[in-house]
Design a protein around this motif. Structure first.
Motif, PDB file in Angstrom:
ATOM      1  N   ALA A   6      19.540   9.021  22.748  1.00 33.89           N
ATOM      2  CA  ALA A   6      18.786   8.656  21.546  1.00 33.89           C
ATOM      3  C   ALA A   6      17.370   9.202  21.685  1.00 33.89           C
ATOM      4  O   ALA A   6      16.712   8.988  22.706  1.00 33.89           O
ATOM      5  CB  ALA A   6      18.762   7.146  21.347  1.00 33.89           C
ATOM      6  N   LYS A   7      16.888   9.895  20.671  1.00 29.40           N
ATOM      7  CA  LYS A   7      15.570  10.526  20.717  1.00 29.40           C
ATOM      8  C   LYS A   7      14.831  10.257  19.413  1.00 29.40           C
ATOM      9  O   LYS A   7      15.359  10.495  18.324  1.00 29.40           O
ATOM     10  CB  LYS A   7      15.696  12.040  20.944  1.00 29.40           C
ATOM     11  CG  LYS A   7      14.358  12.763  20.977  1.00 29.40           C
ATOM     12  CD  LYS A   7      14.536  14.255  21.194  1.00 29.40           C
ATOM     13  CE  LYS A   7      13.199  14.973  21.239  1.00 29.40           C
ATOM     14  NZ  LYS A   7      13.359  16.438  21.446  1.00 29.40           N
ATOM     15  N   LEU A   8      13.603   9.748  19.542  1.00 29.24           N
ATOM     16  CA  LEU A   8      12.741   9.572  18.381  1.00 29.24           C
ATOM     17  C   LEU A   8      12.153  10.929  17.996  1.00 29.24           C
ATOM     18  O   LEU A   8      11.517  11.597  18.807  1.00 29.24           O
ATOM     19  CB  LEU A   8      11.628   8.572  18.697  1.00 29.24           C
ATOM     20  CG  LEU A   8      12.086   7.136  18.980  1.00 29.24           C
ATOM     21  CD1 LEU A   8      10.925   6.298  19.485  1.00 29.24           C
ATOM     22  CD2 LEU A   8      12.692   6.513  17.734  1.00 29.24           C
ATOM     23  N   LEU A   9      12.374  11.333  16.760  1.00 28.52           N
ATOM     24  CA  LEU A   9      12.021  12.688  16.347  1.00 28.52           C
ATOM     25  C   LEU A   9      10.525  12.855  16.122  1.00 28.52           C
ATOM     26  O   LEU A   9      10.008  13.970  16.231  1.00 28.52           O
ATOM     27  CB  LEU A   9      12.779  13.053  15.065  1.00 28.52           C
ATOM     28  CG  LEU A   9      14.314  13.051  15.188  1.00 28.52           C
ATOM     29  CD1 LEU A   9      14.949  13.463  13.876  1.00 28.52           C
ATOM     30  CD2 LEU A   9      14.769  13.984  16.307  1.00 28.52           C
ATOM     31  N   ASN A  10       9.802  11.784  15.806  1.00 31.71           N
ATOM     32  CA  ASN A  10       8.373  11.886  15.492  1.00 31.71           C
ATOM     33  C   ASN A  10       7.514  11.110  16.482  1.00 31.71           C
ATOM     34  O   ASN A  10       6.489  10.556  16.113  1.00 31.71           O
ATOM     35  CB  ASN A  10       8.113  11.375  14.066  1.00 31.71           C
ATOM     36  CG  ASN A  10       8.829  12.198  13.021  1.00 31.71           C
ATOM     37  OD1 ASN A  10       8.888  13.420  13.121  1.00 31.71           O
ATOM     38  ND2 ASN A  10       9.381  11.542  12.024  1.00 31.71           N
ATOM     39  N   GLY A  11       7.901  11.098  17.740  1.00 31.05           N
ATOM     40  CA  GLY A  11       7.124  10.378  18.734  1.00 31.05           C
ATOM     41  C   GLY A  11       7.517   8.917  18.807  1.00 31.05           C
ATOM     42  O   GLY A  11       8.451   8.459  18.130  1.00 31.05           O
ATOM     43  N   SER A  12       6.794   8.160  19.622  1.00 32.27           N
ATOM     44  CA  SER A  12       7.128   6.757  19.859  1.00 32.27           C
ATOM     45  C   SER A  12       6.116   5.796  19.258  1.00 32.27           C
ATOM     46  O   SER A  12       6.206   4.597  19.498  1.00 32.27           O
ATOM     47  CB  SER A  12       7.233   6.500  21.369  1.00 32.27           C
ATOM     48  OG  SER A  12       6.008   6.789  22.022  1.00 32.27           O
ATOM     49  N   VAL A  13       5.133   6.284  18.474  1.00 30.20           N
ATOM     50  CA  VAL A  13       4.124   5.433  17.850  1.00 30.20           C
ATOM     51  C   VAL A  13       4.253   5.562  16.340  1.00 30.20           C
ATOM     52  O   VAL A  13       4.290   6.685  15.801  1.00 30.20           O
ATOM     53  CB  VAL A  13       2.702   5.815  18.305  1.00 30.20           C
ATOM     54  CG1 VAL A  13       1.674   4.888  17.679  1.00 30.20           C
ATOM     55  CG2 VAL A  13       2.606   5.768  19.826  1.00 30.20           C
ATOM     56  N   TYR A  14       4.311   4.408  15.640  1.00 27.93           N
ATOM     57  CA  TYR A  14       4.491   4.401  14.195  1.00 27.93           C
ATOM     58  C   TYR A  14       3.590   3.346  13.574  1.00 27.93           C
ATOM     59  O   TYR A  14       3.252   2.342  14.203  1.00 27.93           O
ATOM     60  CB  TYR A  14       5.947   4.111  13.821  1.00 27.93           C
ATOM     61  CG  TYR A  14       6.921   5.178  14.268  1.00 27.93           C
ATOM     62  CD1 TYR A  14       7.274   6.230  13.428  1.00 27.93           C
ATOM     63  CD2 TYR A  14       7.486   5.133  15.542  1.00 27.93           C
ATOM     64  CE1 TYR A  14       8.165   7.208  13.844  1.00 27.93           C
ATOM     65  CE2 TYR A  14       8.368   6.110  15.962  1.00 27.93           C
ATOM     66  CZ  TYR A  14       8.712   7.139  15.110  1.00 27.93           C
ATOM     67  OH  TYR A  14       9.587   8.115  15.528  1.00 27.93           O
ATOM     68  N   LEU A  15       3.232   3.583  12.321  1.00 27.81           N
ATOM     69  CA  LEU A  15       2.517   2.600  11.532  1.00 27.81           C
ATOM     70  C   LEU A  15       3.502   1.728  10.780  1.00 27.81           C
ATOM     71  O   LEU A  15       4.605   2.171  10.429  1.00 27.81           O
ATOM     72  CB  LEU A  15       1.581   3.292  10.530  1.00 27.81           C
ATOM     73  CG  LEU A  15       0.352   4.013  11.095  1.00 27.81           C
ATOM     74  CD1 LEU A  15      -0.308   4.842  10.000  1.00 27.81           C
ATOM     75  CD2 LEU A  15      -0.629   3.023  11.686  1.00 27.81           C
ATOM     76  N   SER A  16       3.128   0.485  10.540  1.00 29.01           N
ATOM     77  CA  SER A  16       3.973  -0.368   9.715  1.00 29.01           C
ATOM     78  C   SER A  16       4.045   0.227   8.312  1.00 29.01           C
ATOM     79  O   SER A  16       3.044   0.656   7.736  1.00 29.01           O
ATOM     80  CB  SER A  16       3.392  -1.781   9.659  1.00 29.01           C
ATOM     81  OG  SER A  16       2.063  -1.767   9.167  1.00 29.01           O
ATOM     82  N   GLY A  17       5.257   0.277   7.761  1.00 25.75           N
ATOM     83  CA  GLY A  17       5.496   0.943   6.490  1.00 25.75           C
ATOM     84  C   GLY A  17       5.934   2.384   6.631  1.00 25.75           C
ATOM     85  O   GLY A  17       6.300   3.014   5.631  1.00 25.75           O
ATOM     86  N   LYS A 198       2.558  13.082  -7.268  1.00 21.88           N
ATOM     87  CA  LYS A 198       3.227  12.240  -6.281  1.00 21.88           C
ATOM     88  C   LYS A 198       2.684  10.826  -6.354  1.00 21.88           C
ATOM     89  O   LYS A 198       1.467  10.612  -6.293  1.00 21.88           O
ATOM     90  CB  LYS A 198       3.024  12.815  -4.872  1.00 21.88           C
ATOM     91  CG  LYS A 198       3.703  11.999  -3.790  1.00 21.88           C
ATOM     92  CD  LYS A 198       3.421  12.599  -2.425  1.00 21.88           C
ATOM     93  CE  LYS A 198       4.063  11.761  -1.328  1.00 21.88           C
ATOM     94  NZ  LYS A 198       3.772  12.329   0.022  1.00 21.88           N
ATOM     95  N   VAL A 199       3.585   9.879  -6.514  1.00 16.97           N
ATOM     96  CA  VAL A 199       3.185   8.479  -6.575  1.00 16.97           C
ATOM     97  C   VAL A 199       2.898   7.994  -5.156  1.00 16.97           C
ATOM     98  O   VAL A 199       3.712   8.165  -4.248  1.00 16.97           O
ATOM     99  CB  VAL A 199       4.293   7.617  -7.228  1.00 16.97           C
ATOM    100  CG1 VAL A 199       3.879   6.151  -7.243  1.00 16.97           C
ATOM    101  CG2 VAL A 199       4.569   8.114  -8.639  1.00 16.97           C
ATOM    102  N   GLU A 200       1.740   7.424  -4.957  1.00 19.26           N
ATOM    103  CA  GLU A 200       1.334   6.971  -3.635  1.00 19.26           C
ATOM    104  C   GLU A 200       2.104   5.718  -3.225  1.00 19.26           C
ATOM    105  O   GLU A 200       2.311   4.806  -4.028  1.00 19.26           O
ATOM    106  CB  GLU A 200      -0.172   6.683  -3.613  1.00 19.26           C
ATOM    107  CG  GLU A 200      -1.029   7.924  -3.790  1.00 19.26           C
ATOM    108  CD  GLU A 200      -2.503   7.576  -3.721  1.00 19.26           C
ATOM    109  OE1 GLU A 200      -2.850   6.458  -4.133  1.00 19.26           O
ATOM    110  OE2 GLU A 200      -3.294   8.410  -3.238  1.00 19.26           O
ATOM    111  N   THR A 201       2.513   5.713  -1.984  1.00 18.80           N
ATOM    112  CA  THR A 201       3.181   4.552  -1.418  1.00 18.80           C
ATOM    113  C   THR A 201       2.133   3.563  -0.909  1.00 18.80           C
ATOM    114  O   THR A 201       0.955   3.910  -0.742  1.00 18.80           O
ATOM    115  CB  THR A 201       4.099   4.981  -0.269  1.00 18.80           C
ATOM    116  OG1 THR A 201       3.295   5.551   0.788  1.00 18.80           O
ATOM    117  CG2 THR A 201       5.117   6.011  -0.744  1.00 18.80           C
ATOM    118  N   PRO A 202       2.523   2.314  -0.647  1.00 20.10           N
ATOM    119  CA  PRO A 202       1.562   1.359  -0.065  1.00 20.10           C
ATOM    120  C   PRO A 202       0.960   1.845   1.250  1.00 20.10           C
ATOM    121  O   PRO A 202      -0.196   1.552   1.542  1.00 20.10           O
ATOM    122  CB  PRO A 202       2.409   0.097   0.131  1.00 20.10           C
ATOM    123  CG  PRO A 202       3.468   0.192  -0.921  1.00 20.10           C
ATOM    124  CD  PRO A 202       3.779   1.653  -1.038  1.00 20.10           C
TER     125      PRO A 202
END
Length: 392
Positions: A6-17, A198-202
């Protein structure tokens, strides 16, 4: 023998949302005992099913579980906390948040030397608590991949990830108006000569608010005094920072009437366990923790500068029903009542007195620390984004 990677494609740090993408690979590895004379069934491996979901574990120093974990179980797209994998968390703690499990496949057949890959996608809710490892409490996130070979036990593989919460950002605009505007525009005739907006997400809105808060410079001046008089004047150029930034300030000792021998500034966190009735957390869990320190001998100086880097591995300020975290600058001023510390301007060789009466004064200044964009965190500061498991 099957190897699961299993490999995280965008690194191991993410923002909520933010959306998480994980590549899950199933490989049938050939063993030395495999021969051409074996039957067809011997060169095939059958997996009954595989699923993936995200878990948030909460644990305390004494591994006790809160009787009232707050309102986490009603957040966003997270489901209830009852799944077939709930009782297999081991010593990770209590599951307080989880996504609904997604089925990756059913009845998968893999030949020797064959590899089959799948992509697991999931979006974290905006209200997710951050990853945190404190003295009295801990929040940890894992992507749990479960699979079962036919007539065998269930095997689990967990990929750790770090979550930075943006729920602590204040002055968040209401996104309901955006949804209304989006519906109105869809009913209007389409213009082929206009670019699609583009409609902005939260999350996009939160990042813009975060940039505005941390980029705004508003110098604040503080006059440091004690019972004997003025010690110095301190200037802090802003009070809101992101991870990785430097806290910059200046000291002006020329306005002081009390001699300042040395200054020490520390970046400290204060953890508060709110649900204390159901947890036996010692008093050490709420003591401040120092992460960065600046020390300077200021005798004979009229001005000095403070540069205090904010580490990338710390957790920004947050508040939940279980734990809250705040940040402050802890100052220690060492002053003296001796009047013979002035250096004569026409003397090239001056020796300080051997015995100087001193006294120490402390002062705390709250500061706000917010998350940063995960792409700005170097890869060497992140945990490994690849995990593997071998089923024999």
């Amino acid at each position: 023998m099957i190897e699961i990677t299993a490999k995280l494609l965008n690194g191991s740090v993410y923002l909520s949302g933010e959306a998480i993408e994980c590549a899950i690979t199933f490989s049938h590895i050939a063993q030395p005992e495999h021969k051409i004379s074996q039957s067809h069934n011997d060169v095939l491996e059958n997996l009954a099913w595989a699923s993936a979901q995200i878990h948030c574990f909460y644990s305390t120093k004494d591994r006790s579980e809160p009787t009232n974990p707050g309102n986490f179980q009603r957040i966003g797209s997270f489901g209830n906390n009852r799944t077939s994998l709930q009782n297999s968390n081991g010593n990770l703690g209590q599951i307080i948040l989880q996504t609904n499990p997604k089925i990756i496949f059913c009845d998968l057949t893999i030949q020797i030397g064959e590899t089959k890959s799948f992509i697991y996608k999931e979006r974290l809710p905006m209200e997710s608590p951050p990853s945190y490892r404190g003295l009295g409490a801990k929040f940890s996130y894992k992507i749990t991949v479960a699979t079962q070979r036919v007539n065998s036990a269930i095997k689990l593989i967990r990929i750790p990830l770090r979550v930075l919460s943006v729920s602590a950002i204040t002055n968040m605009p209401d996104v309901s108006a955006l949804c209304c505007n989006e519906t109105t525009e869809e009913l209007q005739p389409a213009n082929p000569f206009l670019e699609e907006r583009k409609v902005e997400t939260p999350l996009d809105i939160a990042l813009k608010v975060l940039q505005n808060i941390t980029a705004r410079r508003s110098p604040n001046f503080y006059m440091i005094t004690n019972a004997r008089g003025k010690v110095a004047r301190f200037c802090l150029f802003k009070s809101a920072y992101k991870l990785g930034e430097d806290i910059v300030g200046t000291f002006d000792f020329s306005v002081g009437t009390v001699k300042c021998m040395q200054v020490s500034v520390a970046l400290q966190s204060e953890e508060e366990i709110k649900n204390k009735d159901s947890q036996n957390v010692s008093d050490t869990a709420i003591k401040p923790i120092t992460f960065a320190r600046h020390h300077e001998v200021t005798i004979g100086l009229s001005r000095s500068q403070l540069i205090l880097p904010i580490p990338l591995h710390i957790t920004p300020a947050f508040e939940t029903d279980l734990v809250s975290l705040k940040w402050k600058l802890h100052f220690e001023f060492v002053t003296s009542t001796c009047q013979n510390l002035d250096i004569p301007p026409d003397v090239s060789d001056w020796n300080a007195p051997l015995d100087v009466p001193i006294e120490t004064m402390v002062w705390n200044l709250p500061v706000k620390i917010y998350p940063t964009i995960p792409k700005q965190i170097p890869h060497f500061c992140q945990s490994s984004n690849v995990c593997s498991l071998v089923i024999k």
